[in-house]
Design a protein around this motif. Structure first.
Motif, PDB file in Angstrom:
ATOM      1  N   LEU A  27      -3.201 -10.502  -0.742  1.00 15.56           N
ATOM      2  CA  LEU A  27      -1.944 -10.711  -0.020  1.00 15.56           C
ATOM      3  C   LEU A  27      -2.159 -11.537   1.250  1.00 15.56           C
ATOM      4  CD1 LEU A  27      -0.199  -7.254  -0.418  1.00 15.56           C
ATOM      5  CD2 LEU A  27       0.583  -9.435  -1.316  1.00 15.56           C
ATOM      6  N   LEU A  28      -3.278 -11.304   1.940  1.00 13.22           N
ATOM      7  CA  LEU A  28      -3.574 -12.111   3.124  1.00 13.22           C
ATOM      8  C   LEU A  28      -3.783 -13.580   2.758  1.00 13.22           C
ATOM      9  CD1 LEU A  28      -5.954  -9.830   5.208  1.00 13.22           C
ATOM     10  CD2 LEU A  28      -3.645 -10.549   5.793  1.00 13.22           C
ATOM     11  N   ALA A  42       8.124 -16.428   3.105  1.00 15.40           N
ATOM     12  CA  ALA A  42       7.284 -15.844   2.062  1.00 15.40           C
ATOM     13  C   ALA A  42       5.900 -15.494   2.612  1.00 15.40           C
ATOM     14  CB  ALA A  42       7.153 -16.807   0.887  1.00 15.40           C
ATOM     15  N   GLY A  43       5.406 -16.301   3.534  1.00 10.93           N
ATOM     16  CA  GLY A  43       4.116 -16.017   4.154  1.00 10.93           C
ATOM     17  C   GLY A  43       4.144 -14.741   4.971  1.00 10.93           C
ATOM     18  N   TRP A  44       5.213 -14.586   5.759  1.00 12.75           N
ATOM     19  CA  TRP A  44       5.314 -13.372   6.566  1.00 12.75           C
ATOM     20  C   TRP A  44       5.506 -12.138   5.694  1.00 12.75           C
ATOM     21  CZ3 TRP A  44       3.210 -13.263  10.936  1.00 12.75           C
ATOM     22  CH2 TRP A  44       3.234 -14.348  11.790  1.00 12.75           C
ATOM     23  N   TYR A  45       6.213 -12.292   4.567  1.00 18.74           N
ATOM     24  CA  TYR A  45       6.347 -11.153   3.647  1.00 18.74           C
ATOM     25  C   TYR A  45       4.994 -10.765   3.061  1.00 18.74           C
ATOM     26  CZ  TYR A  45      11.462 -11.378   3.697  1.00 18.74           C
ATOM     27  OH  TYR A  45      12.781 -11.349   4.074  1.00 18.74           O
ATOM     28  N   SER A  46       4.159 -11.746   2.767  1.00 19.19           N
ATOM     29  CA  SER A  46       2.822 -11.445   2.249  1.00 19.19           C
ATOM     30  C   SER A  46       1.968 -10.754   3.305  1.00 19.19           C
ATOM     31  CB  SER A  46       2.138 -12.725   1.781  1.00 19.19           C
ATOM     32  OG  SER A  46       2.809 -13.273   0.674  1.00 19.19           O
ATOM     33  N   PHE A  47       2.066 -11.217   4.549  1.00 16.52           N
ATOM     34  CA  PHE A  47       1.334 -10.556   5.633  1.00 16.52           C
ATOM     35  C   PHE A  47       1.822  -9.114   5.817  1.00 16.52           C
ATOM     36  CE2 PHE A  47       0.612 -14.910   7.689  1.00 16.52           C
ATOM     37  CZ  PHE A  47      -0.609 -15.054   7.056  1.00 16.52           C
ATOM     38  N   ALA A  48       3.123  -8.929   5.748  1.00 14.28           N
ATOM     39  CA  ALA A  48       3.681  -7.581   5.887  1.00 14.28           C
ATOM     40  C   ALA A  48       3.233  -6.692   4.729  1.00 14.28           C
ATOM     41  CB  ALA A  48       5.210  -7.650   5.948  1.00 14.28           C
ATOM     42  N   GLY A  49       3.164  -7.253   3.530  1.00 23.22           N
ATOM     43  CA  GLY A  49       2.676  -6.492   2.388  1.00 23.22           C
ATOM     44  C   GLY A  49       1.225  -6.080   2.556  1.00 23.22           C
ATOM     45  N   ALA A  50       0.426  -6.953   3.167  1.00 21.98           N
ATOM     46  CA  ALA A  50      -0.978  -6.616   3.424  1.00 21.98           C
ATOM     47  C   ALA A  50      -1.073  -5.480   4.442  1.00 21.98           C
ATOM     48  CB  ALA A  50      -1.733  -7.844   3.910  1.00 21.98           C
ATOM     49  N   VAL A  51      -0.231  -5.516   5.457  1.00 22.47           N
ATOM     50  CA  VAL A  51      -0.246  -4.450   6.460  1.00 22.47           C
ATOM     51  C   VAL A  51       0.198  -3.127   5.844  1.00 22.47           C
ATOM     52  CG1 VAL A  51       0.857  -3.662   8.593  1.00 22.47           C
ATOM     53  CG2 VAL A  51       0.023  -6.003   8.415  1.00 22.47           C
ATOM     54  N   VAL A  52       1.263  -3.164   5.048  1.00 19.83           N
ATOM     55  CA  VAL A  52       1.749  -1.949   4.389  1.00 19.83           C
ATOM     56  C   VAL A  52       0.696  -1.416   3.422  1.00 19.83           C
ATOM     57  CG1 VAL A  52       3.482  -1.077   2.764  1.00 19.83           C
ATOM     58  CG2 VAL A  52       4.174  -2.498   4.685  1.00 19.83           C
ATOM     59  N   SER A  53       0.021  -2.302   2.707  1.00 17.69           N
ATOM     60  CA  SER A  53      -1.034  -1.869   1.794  1.00 17.69           C
ATOM     61  C   SER A  53      -2.200  -1.246   2.555  1.00 17.69           C
ATOM     62  CB  SER A  53      -1.545  -3.051   0.972  1.00 17.69           C
ATOM     63  OG  SER A  53      -0.516  -3.570   0.175  1.00 17.69           O
ATOM     64  N   GLY A  54      -2.535  -1.799   3.706  1.00 17.35           N
ATOM     65  CA  GLY A  54      -3.595  -1.219   4.525  1.00 17.35           C
ATOM     66  C   GLY A  54      -3.237   0.165   5.029  1.00 17.35           C
ATOM     67  N   ILE A  55      -1.998   0.340   5.437  1.00 21.09           N
ATOM     68  CA  ILE A  55      -1.541   1.658   5.889  1.00 21.09           C
ATOM     69  C   ILE A  55      -1.542   2.647   4.726  1.00 21.09           C
ATOM     70  CG2 ILE A  55       0.474   2.904   6.784  1.00 21.09           C
ATOM     71  CD1 ILE A  55       1.067   0.364   8.458  1.00 21.09           C
ATOM     72  N   ALA A  56      -1.090   2.193   3.559  1.00 20.06           N
ATOM     73  CA  ALA A  56      -1.101   3.064   2.379  1.00 20.06           C
ATOM     74  C   ALA A  56      -2.528   3.433   1.991  1.00 20.06           C
ATOM     75  CB  ALA A  56      -0.397   2.376   1.213  1.00 20.06           C
ATOM     76  N   PHE A  57      -3.450   2.494   2.102  1.00 19.30           N
ATOM     77  CA  PHE A  57      -4.850   2.767   1.808  1.00 19.30           C
ATOM     78  C   PHE A  57      -5.402   3.825   2.757  1.00 19.30           C
ATOM     79  CE2 PHE A  57      -9.402   1.201   2.189  1.00 19.30           C
ATOM     80  CZ  PHE A  57      -9.822   1.859   1.035  1.00 19.30           C
ATOM     81  N   GLY A  58      -5.120   3.687   4.036  1.00 26.64           N
ATOM     82  CA  GLY A  58      -5.562   4.690   5.003  1.00 26.64           C
ATOM     83  C   GLY A  58      -4.964   6.054   4.734  1.00 26.64           C
ATOM     84  N   PHE A  59      -3.677   6.089   4.380  1.00 25.39           N
ATOM     85  CA  PHE A  59      -3.016   7.357   4.072  1.00 25.39           C
ATOM     86  C   PHE A  59      -3.624   8.008   2.837  1.00 25.39           C
ATOM     87  CE2 PHE A  59       0.380   9.757   1.951  1.00 25.39           C
ATOM     88  CZ  PHE A  59       0.658  10.695   2.952  1.00 25.39           C
TER      89      PHE A  59
END
Length: 66
Positions: A27-28, A42-59
């Motif tokens: 995603l990055l 679309a780029g910012w949505y991909s960055f946001a998806g990477a951040v959300v995925s990172g938070i989900a991974f930590g959770f």
């Protein structure tokens, strides 16, 4: 420097880590590609998806493996 024993790592933890690392970095890189193509939204949505995925991974790591 010493060797590290990774035999204690479960298969579920390894697969979860591998999947999320591939997801986050893809995603990055997709976000960077979209920014170079001048498709900023679309780029910012991909960055946001990477951040959300990172938070989900930590959770998920905190809930299942700690």
């Amino acid at each position: 420097m010493t060797t590290v024993d990774v035999s204690e790592i479960s298969a579920a933890l390894f697969i979860t880590g591998a999947v999320f690392i591939m997801l986050i970095f893809s995603l990055l890189s997709l976000g960077i590609l979209k920014m170079f193509q001048q498709r900023f939204r679309a780029g910012w949505y991909s960055f946001a998806g990477a951040v959300v995925s990172g938070i989900a991974f930590g959770f998920i790591l905190n809930q299942w493996f700690v």
